[in-house]
Design a protein around this motif. Sequence first.
Motif, PDB file in Angstrom:
ATOM      1  N   ILE A  68      40.561  29.439  17.967  1.00 49.88           N
ATOM      2  CA  ILE A  68      41.513  28.766  17.399  1.00 49.88           C
ATOM      3  C   ILE A  68      41.834  29.297  15.927  1.00 49.88           C
ATOM      4  O   ILE A  68      40.839  29.421  15.214  1.00 49.88           O
ATOM      5  N   GLU A  69      43.071  29.588  15.648  1.00 56.35           N
ATOM      6  CA  GLU A  69      43.315  30.350  14.368  1.00 56.35           C
ATOM      7  C   GLU A  69      44.464  29.723  13.497  1.00 56.35           C
ATOM      8  O   GLU A  69      45.177  28.938  14.036  1.00 56.35           O
ATOM      9  N   LYS A  70      44.112  29.756  12.456  1.00 53.61           N
ATOM     10  CA  LYS A  70      45.240  29.318  11.279  1.00 53.61           C
ATOM     11  C   LYS A  70      46.307  30.134  11.301  1.00 53.61           C
ATOM     12  O   LYS A  70      46.376  31.494  11.384  1.00 53.61           O
ATOM     13  N   GLN A  71      47.432  29.449  11.262  1.00 54.46           N
ATOM     14  CA  GLN A  71      48.841  30.095  11.270  1.00 54.46           C
ATOM     15  C   GLN A  71      49.762  29.374  10.253  1.00 54.46           C
ATOM     16  O   GLN A  71      49.775  27.977  10.191  1.00 54.46           O
ATOM     17  N   SER A  72      50.378  30.234   9.484  1.00 49.46           N
ATOM     18  CA  SER A  72      51.408  29.573   8.476  1.00 49.46           C
ATOM     19  C   SER A  72      52.722  29.074   9.258  1.00 49.46           C
ATOM     20  O   SER A  72      52.991  29.578  10.250  1.00 49.46           O
ATOM     21  N   CYS A  73      53.062  28.148   8.747  1.00 49.46           N
ATOM     22  CA  CYS A  73      54.365  27.495   9.036  1.00 49.46           C
ATOM     23  C   CYS A  73      55.201  26.893   8.002  1.00 49.46           C
ATOM     24  O   CYS A  73      54.556  26.926   6.939  1.00 49.46           O
ATOM     25  N   GLU A  74      56.476  26.295   8.297  1.00 44.41           N
ATOM     26  CA  GLU A  74      57.004  25.656   7.280  1.00 44.41           C
ATOM     27  C   GLU A  74      56.184  24.439   6.694  1.00 44.41           C
ATOM     28  O   GLU A  74      55.482  23.764   7.603  1.00 44.41           O
ATOM     29  N   PRO A  75      56.248  24.048   5.257  1.00 39.17           N
ATOM     30  CA  PRO A  75      55.652  22.946   4.708  1.00 39.17           C
ATOM     31  C   PRO A  75      55.981  21.683   5.230  1.00 39.17           C
ATOM     32  O   PRO A  75      57.210  21.415   5.816  1.00 39.17           O
ATOM     33  N   TYR A  76      54.883  20.755   5.642  1.00 38.70           N
ATOM     34  CA  TYR A  76      55.046  19.479   6.111  1.00 38.70           C
ATOM     35  C   TYR A  76      54.350  18.577   5.306  1.00 38.70           C
ATOM     36  O   TYR A  76      53.219  18.723   4.790  1.00 38.70           O
ATOM     37  N   GLN A  77      54.556  17.161   5.468  1.00 43.46           N
ATOM     38  CA  GLN A  77      53.757  16.142   4.823  1.00 43.46           C
ATOM     39  C   GLN A  77      52.732  15.659   5.695  1.00 43.46           C
ATOM     40  O   GLN A  77      52.924  15.557   6.918  1.00 43.46           O
ATOM     41  N   TYR A  78      51.613  15.639   5.188  1.00 38.39           N
ATOM     42  CA  TYR A  78      50.408  15.093   5.999  1.00 38.39           C
ATOM     43  C   TYR A  78      49.579  14.107   5.246  1.00 38.39           C
ATOM     44  O   TYR A  78      49.510  14.115   4.038  1.00 38.39           O
ATOM     45  N   THR A  79      49.313  12.793   5.810  1.00 36.41           N
ATOM     46  CA  THR A  79      48.235  11.969   5.254  1.00 36.41           C
ATOM     47  C   THR A  79      47.180  11.961   5.526  1.00 36.41           C
ATOM     48  O   THR A  79      46.828  12.019   6.799  1.00 36.41           O
ATOM     49  N   VAL A  80      46.116  12.019   4.664  1.00 37.29           N
ATOM     50  CA  VAL A  80      44.887  11.901   4.960  1.00 37.29           C
ATOM     51  C   VAL A  80      44.295  10.660   5.305  1.00 37.29           C
ATOM     52  O   VAL A  80      44.445   9.647   4.550  1.00 37.29           O
ATOM     53  N   ARG A  81      43.830  10.613   6.535  1.00 33.93           N
ATOM     54  CA  ARG A  81      43.617   9.268   7.170  1.00 33.93           C
ATOM     55  C   ARG A  81      42.397   8.399   6.452  1.00 33.93           C
ATOM     56  O   ARG A  81      42.442   7.235   5.964  1.00 33.93           O
ATOM     57  N   GLU A  82      41.459   9.161   5.888  1.00 33.42           N
ATOM     58  CA  GLU A  82      40.476   8.446   4.935  1.00 33.42           C
ATOM     59  C   GLU A  82      40.841   7.980   3.745  1.00 33.42           C
ATOM     60  O   GLU A  82      40.262   6.911   3.392  1.00 33.42           O
ATOM     61  N   THR A  83      41.632   8.655   3.120  1.00 33.82           N
ATOM     62  CA  THR A  83      42.039   8.274   1.670  1.00 33.82           C
ATOM     63  C   THR A  83      43.436   7.854   1.493  1.00 33.82           C
ATOM     64  O   THR A  83      43.724   6.926   0.554  1.00 33.82           O
ATOM     65  N   GLY A  84      44.360   7.945   2.480  1.00 42.57           N
ATOM     66  CA  GLY A  84      45.790   7.759   2.507  1.00 42.57           C
ATOM     67  C   GLY A  84      46.511   8.502   1.567  1.00 42.57           C
ATOM     68  O   GLY A  84      47.634   8.283   1.368  1.00 42.57           O
TER      69      GLY A  84
END
Length: 131
Positions: A68-84
């Motif tokens: 499993i490799e890290k791949q660049s992509c267009e920026p997107y918003q993500y919510t950290v479940r633990e902290t919100g």
Amino acid sequence: MVRIINYKERQVEDGSNFFVLELQGGVEMVKSQQTNQFYATAKKSFITSTFDEETCKALIGTSMPGNIEKQSCEPYQYTVRETGEMIILEHRYVYVPEGESQSKEDKAVQELLAEEHTFSQNGVLEEELMD
């Protein structure tokens, strides 16, 4: 090696359903930027499948060659479940079969295809669907 650890059901805009397999890579040690201590983690990724639910259940625990490799992509918003906390990410993790190392050109093409095909057009961010 990667291992199938779970599966999830998804719905296409036309209302039809399909299953994705959740893959997890091997254990990796990462140094925390806040505490300077190491912690164990593993990269995860989802891949689409043509399998029914029973087959997906049976595949849990199966190992496959690849990474499993890290791949660049267009920026997107993500919510950290633990902290919100809402953060902006510019990468995702993808499964790469053994012997198919991605060249920069391959990655660029996959990024373009990913932007066109892998994100939902129904207004729901793909990351939100993975919960």
